[in-house]
Design an enzyme around this catalytic site. Structure first.
Site, PDB file in Angstrom:
ATOM      1  N   VAL A   1       0.817  -1.211   0.000  1.00  0.00           N
ATOM      2  CA  VAL A   1       0.000   0.000   0.000  1.00  0.00           C
ATOM      3  C   VAL A   1       0.854   1.266   0.000  1.00  0.00           C
ATOM      4  O   VAL A   1       0.372   2.358   0.287  1.00  0.00           O
ATOM      5  CB  VAL A   1      -0.977   0.015   1.206  1.00  0.00           C
ATOM      6  CG1 VAL A   1      -2.062  -1.017   1.004  1.00  0.00           C
ATOM      7  CG2 VAL A   1      -0.251  -0.201   2.530  1.00  0.00           C
ATOM      8  N   CYS A   2       2.123   1.106  -0.339  1.00  0.00           N
ATOM      9  CA  CYS A   2       3.012   2.256  -0.477  1.00  0.00           C
ATOM     10  C   CYS A   2       3.054   2.678  -1.938  1.00  0.00           C
ATOM     11  O   CYS A   2       3.251   1.849  -2.830  1.00  0.00           O
ATOM     12  CB  CYS A   2       4.418   1.903  -0.001  1.00  0.00           C
ATOM     13  SG  CYS A   2       5.596   3.269  -0.148  1.00  0.00           S
ATOM     14  N   ILE A   3       2.861   3.958  -2.203  1.00  0.00           N
ATOM     15  CA  ILE A   3       2.912   4.463  -3.580  1.00  0.00           C
ATOM     16  C   ILE A   3       4.024   5.499  -3.738  1.00  0.00           C
ATOM     17  O   ILE A   3       3.999   6.312  -4.663  1.00  0.00           O
ATOM     18  CB  ILE A   3       1.561   5.055  -4.020  1.00  0.00           C
ATOM     19  CG1 ILE A   3       1.110   6.180  -3.074  1.00  0.00           C
ATOM     20  CG2 ILE A   3       0.503   3.958  -4.099  1.00  0.00           C
ATOM     21  CD1 ILE A   3      -0.127   6.916  -3.569  1.00  0.00           C
TER      22      ILE A   3
END
Length: 316
Positions: A174-176
């Site tokens: 969920v890291c962008i």
């Protein structure tokens, strides 16, 4: 020249002769700081993964954990854990509220056994100042600094006084950050570089998709592995339960998301729905069994066997 680097899915491990009668004879425990833990993997210190109840569960099971740093009464948390004879492991940032938390803990006469300095890029002057402050305030605490992604950064954090470092930037589900900034390194390369550069333990943080990725991280030199989505979605996980079309899901969002920040500013994380998975006990048992199998394939009886395993790349 542009380098080619590797992620967990790009490599596999070459089996050796098994020397145990049963994989159940393999020991998955790991010494980390002042204590020994049942497994070298633990849930990410994210608000959508762990809460106080999650941390207490892991501590009682003999697994390591780190409480997240968002709107936490650290004095109450440390006091509660230590009053039950459980290890107290907390997270800190680098801003004024974290300095106040340090002062509050000192005033209460409390010393956490483990402190994780938790910021997006710990290779910075604010982290250097906080590391010095924490080492002065809590010289007996085991201090983990993170995150970093290069050998040079790892060496600097070691020189600043960290007892362990957390390696991995922009590898989480969920890291962008890599989408928003362009910065990222694949985890096999990150962990290998950082572990080879320092004498202190390295925690591989992010990018774990399959259970076997844990063994791959250990082969690269990691002492511990942190995973987020793997531990999300269970009864004992943090995150709200939602129902869509008759199916149950739990929310899982990044620490740099608007859902964690409470505002859309400097957003480098997103929210997804993870299928509801029931009780977490079955995962803990399966992770243990799978790592025992990894040790048996490595030709040993404990985690040290993974240090000498050959790693290969497989063309896709």
């Amino acid at each position: 020249m542009i380098k080619t680097e590797l992620n967990y899915g790009d490599v596999y491990l070459v089996p050796k002769k098994t020397i145990v009668d049963s994989r159940k004879d393999c020991d998955t425990s790991v010494a980390f700081g002042p204590r020994r833990f049942a497994m070298p993997v633990y849930p990410s210190n994210m608000k959508s993964v762990v809460n106080e109840e999650t941390c207490e569960l892991f501590a009682r099971q003999g697994w390591f954990y780190t409480m997240h740093r968002f709107n936490v009464d650290v004095v109450a948390f440390v006091r509660r854990m230590q009053s039950q004879g459980l290890v107290a492991s907390i997270s800190m940032g680098v801003n004024e509220d974290s300095y106040q938390q340090v002062a509050d803990l000192k005033a209460a006469g409390l010393t956490p056994e483990y402190i994780t300095l938790d910021i997006a890029n710990a290779w910075c002057v604010k982290a250097e100042r906080m590391i010095a402050h924490l080492k002065e305030a809590f010289p007996q605490s085991f201090l983990i600094g993170g995150n970093v992604a290069t050998a040079e950064a790892a060496r600097e954090l070691e020189a600043w006084g960290c007892d362990a470092i957390k390696a991995g930037i922009a590898g989480g589900r969920v890291c962008i950050t890599k989408n928003k900034t362009g910065f990222h390194r694949p985890m096999i390369s990150t962990v290998s570089d950082c572990a080879a550069a320092v004498k202190i333990p390295v925690i591989a943080d992010g990018g774990i998709v399959e259970h076997g990725d844990i063994a791959k991280a250990l082969v690269c030199g990691a002492t511990m592995v942190m995973a987020g989505s793997m531990f999300a979605g269970f009864d004992e996980s943090a995150g709200d339960l939602v129902e869509i079309g008759g199916k149950l899901y739990k929310e899982y969002f990044g620490s740099a998301s608007q859902f964690n920040k409470g505002a859309y500013v400097n957003v480098e994380g997103k929210k997804i729905l993870v299928e509801y998975k029931g009780a977490i006990g079955k995962l803990l048992a399966e992770l243990t069994e799978d790592l025992q199998s990894s040790v048996s394939y490595a030709g040993g009886r404990d985690l040290s066997a993974l240090r000498g395993v050959e790693m290969i790349t497989v063309p896709r």
